[in-house]
Design a protein around this motif. Structure first.
Motif, PDB file in Angstrom:
ATOM      1  N   GLU A   1       0.864  -1.180   0.000  1.00 34.32           N
ATOM      2  CA  GLU A   1       0.000   0.000   0.000  1.00 34.32           C
ATOM      3  C   GLU A   1       0.899   1.228   0.000  1.00 34.32           C
ATOM      4  O   GLU A   1       1.880   1.276   0.745  1.00 34.32           O
ATOM      5  CB  GLU A   1      -0.880   0.029   1.247  1.00 34.32           C
ATOM      6  CG  GLU A   1      -1.906  -1.066   1.293  1.00 34.32           C
ATOM      7  CD  GLU A   1      -2.746  -1.004   2.562  1.00 34.32           C
ATOM      8  OE1 GLU A   1      -2.779   0.055   3.223  1.00 34.32           O
ATOM      9  OE2 GLU A   1      -3.351  -2.028   2.882  1.00 34.32           O
ATOM     10  N   ALA A   2       0.567   2.209  -0.813  1.00 33.68           N
ATOM     11  CA  ALA A   2       1.368   3.427  -0.880  1.00 33.68           C
ATOM     12  C   ALA A   2       0.477   4.650  -0.689  1.00 33.68           C
ATOM     13  O   ALA A   2      -0.655   4.690  -1.179  1.00 33.68           O
ATOM     14  CB  ALA A   2       2.069   3.525  -2.227  1.00 33.68           C
TER      15      ALA A   2
ATOM     16  N   ASN B   1      -2.422  10.633   0.488  1.00 33.92           N
ATOM     17  CA  ASN B   1      -3.528  10.060  -0.292  1.00 33.92           C
ATOM     18  C   ASN B   1      -3.137   8.700  -0.849  1.00 33.92           C
ATOM     19  O   ASN B   1      -2.002   8.509  -1.296  1.00 33.92           O
ATOM     20  CB  ASN B   1      -3.901  10.995  -1.449  1.00 33.92           C
ATOM     21  CG  ASN B   1      -4.391  12.328  -0.957  1.00 33.92           C
ATOM     22  OD1 ASN B   1      -5.254  12.408  -0.100  1.00 33.92           O
ATOM     23  ND2 ASN B   1      -3.804  13.399  -1.476  1.00 33.92           N
ATOM     24  N   PRO B   2      -4.091   7.753  -0.862  1.00 31.23           N
ATOM     25  CA  PRO B   2      -3.788   6.427  -1.420  1.00 31.23           C
ATOM     26  C   PRO B   2      -3.335   6.539  -2.874  1.00 31.23           C
ATOM     27  O   PRO B   2      -3.871   7.338  -3.643  1.00 31.23           O
ATOM     28  CB  PRO B   2      -5.117   5.681  -1.336  1.00 31.23           C
ATOM     29  CG  PRO B   2      -5.911   6.418  -0.313  1.00 31.23           C
ATOM     30  CD  PRO B   2      -5.457   7.849  -0.387  1.00 31.23           C
ATOM     31  N   PHE B   3      -2.333   5.749  -3.233  1.00 30.60           N
ATOM     32  CA  PHE B   3      -1.810   5.736  -4.598  1.00 30.60           C
ATOM     33  C   PHE B   3      -1.960   4.316  -5.136  1.00 30.60           C
ATOM     34  O   PHE B   3      -1.500   3.361  -4.500  1.00 30.60           O
ATOM     35  CB  PHE B   3      -0.339   6.158  -4.615  1.00 30.60           C
ATOM     36  CG  PHE B   3       0.234   6.268  -5.986  1.00 30.60           C
ATOM     37  CD1 PHE B   3       0.017   7.390  -6.753  1.00 30.60           C
ATOM     38  CD2 PHE B   3       0.990   5.238  -6.527  1.00 30.60           C
ATOM     39  CE1 PHE B   3       0.547   7.502  -8.038  1.00 30.60           C
ATOM     40  CE2 PHE B   3       1.523   5.327  -7.796  1.00 30.60           C
ATOM     41  CZ  PHE B   3       1.293   6.466  -8.554  1.00 30.60           C
TER      42      PHE B   3
ATOM     43  N   VAL C   1       0.373   1.505 -12.219  1.00 27.92           N
ATOM     44  CA  VAL C   1       1.707   1.783 -12.767  1.00 27.92           C
ATOM     45  C   VAL C   1       2.618   0.558 -12.699  1.00 27.92           C
ATOM     46  O   VAL C   1       3.815   0.667 -12.959  1.00 27.92           O
ATOM     47  CB  VAL C   1       2.368   2.985 -12.051  1.00 27.92           C
ATOM     48  CG1 VAL C   1       1.595   4.263 -12.322  1.00 27.92           C
ATOM     49  CG2 VAL C   1       2.508   2.727 -10.563  1.00 27.92           C
ATOM     50  N   ALA C   2       2.050  -0.599 -12.346  1.00 34.41           N
ATOM     51  CA  ALA C   2       2.865  -1.812 -12.188  1.00 34.41           C
ATOM     52  C   ALA C   2       2.938  -2.611 -13.481  1.00 34.41           C
ATOM     53  O   ALA C   2       1.996  -2.665 -14.261  1.00 34.41           O
ATOM     54  CB  ALA C   2       2.284  -2.691 -11.088  1.00 34.41           C
TER      55      ALA C   2
ATOM     56  N   ARG D   1       6.654   1.423 -10.958  1.00 36.74           N
ATOM     57  CA  ARG D   1       7.627   2.508 -11.145  1.00 36.74           C
ATOM     58  C   ARG D   1       6.836   3.788 -11.395  1.00 36.74           C
ATOM     59  O   ARG D   1       5.984   3.834 -12.264  1.00 36.74           O
ATOM     60  CB  ARG D   1       8.529   2.219 -12.336  1.00 36.74           C
ATOM     61  CG  ARG D   1       9.501   1.087 -12.113  1.00 36.74           C
ATOM     62  CD  ARG D   1      10.347   0.822 -13.359  1.00 36.74           C
ATOM     63  NE  ARG D   1      11.403  -0.116 -13.081  1.00 36.74           N
ATOM     64  CZ  ARG D   1      11.256  -1.437 -13.085  1.00 36.74           C
ATOM     65  NH1 ARG D   1      10.073  -1.971 -13.366  1.00 36.74           N
ATOM     66  NH2 ARG D   1      12.269  -2.236 -12.806  1.00 36.74           N
ATOM     67  N   PHE D   2       7.148   4.826 -10.624  1.00 39.36           N
ATOM     68  CA  PHE D   2       6.444   6.093 -10.799  1.00 39.36           C
ATOM     69  C   PHE D   2       7.291   7.227 -10.248  1.00 39.36           C
ATOM     70  O   PHE D   2       8.299   7.015  -9.584  1.00 39.36           O
ATOM     71  CB  PHE D   2       5.062   6.062 -10.132  1.00 39.36           C
ATOM     72  CG  PHE D   2       5.070   5.836  -8.643  1.00 39.36           C
ATOM     73  CD1 PHE D   2       4.957   6.915  -7.765  1.00 39.36           C
ATOM     74  CD2 PHE D   2       5.177   4.565  -8.112  1.00 39.36           C
ATOM     75  CE1 PHE D   2       4.959   6.709  -6.391  1.00 39.36           C
ATOM     76  CE2 PHE D   2       5.172   4.348  -6.744  1.00 39.36           C
ATOM     77  CZ  PHE D   2       5.071   5.424  -5.883  1.00 39.36           C
ATOM     78  N   GLU D   3       6.850   8.451 -10.553  1.00 36.55           N
ATOM     79  CA  GLU D   3       7.550   9.640 -10.107  1.00 36.55           C
ATOM     80  C   GLU D   3       6.609  10.502  -9.283  1.00 36.55           C
ATOM     81  O   GLU D   3       5.458  10.688  -9.653  1.00 36.55           O
ATOM     82  CB  GLU D   3       8.059  10.420 -11.321  1.00 36.55           C
ATOM     83  CG  GLU D   3       8.946  11.580 -10.967  1.00 36.55           C
ATOM     84  CD  GLU D   3       9.570  12.208 -12.206  1.00 36.55           C
ATOM     85  OE1 GLU D   3      10.615  11.714 -12.626  1.00 36.55           O
ATOM     86  OE2 GLU D   3       8.990  13.183 -12.715  1.00 36.55           O
ATOM     87  N   VAL D   4       7.103  10.993  -8.170  1.00 33.13           N
ATOM     88  CA  VAL D   4       6.337  11.937  -7.333  1.00 33.13           C
ATOM     89  C   VAL D   4       6.898  13.308  -7.611  1.00 33.13           C
ATOM     90  O   VAL D   4       8.085  13.565  -7.370  1.00 33.13           O
ATOM     91  CB  VAL D   4       6.465  11.587  -5.827  1.00 33.13           C
ATOM     92  CG1 VAL D   4       5.715  12.609  -4.993  1.00 33.13           C
ATOM     93  CG2 VAL D   4       5.966  10.175  -5.560  1.00 33.13           C
TER      94      VAL D   4
END
Length: 63
Positions: free
Chosen positions: A39-40, A45-47, A52-53, A59-62
């Motif tokens: 869980e991220a 806020n839940p992501f 994105v998997a 893999r993602f960018e904040v």
């Protein structure tokens, strides 16, 4: 996870139920293994890692 300068901000294996938070310069480049069991939260806020998997690695960018 790498920060805006390319420096490693976090790299570790978490145990079940363990959580971590990171404060580093954005953008953050994030890679999460076992995305189906993780869980991220991004800025509280839940992501959705599933969105994105690929092959159960997210893999993602904040920004």
């Amino acid at each position: 996870m790498r920060d805006a300068t390319g420096a490693l901000a976090l790299q570790r294996t978490l145990s079940a139920g363990e959580s971590v938070s990171v404060a580093a310069p954005t953008p953050l480049s994030v890679v999460v293994g076992r995305a189906d069991g993780t869980e991220a939260l991004v800025r509280g806020n839940p992501f959705d890692l599933r969105a994105v998997a690929r092959d159960n690695v997210a893999r993602f960018e904040v920004k």
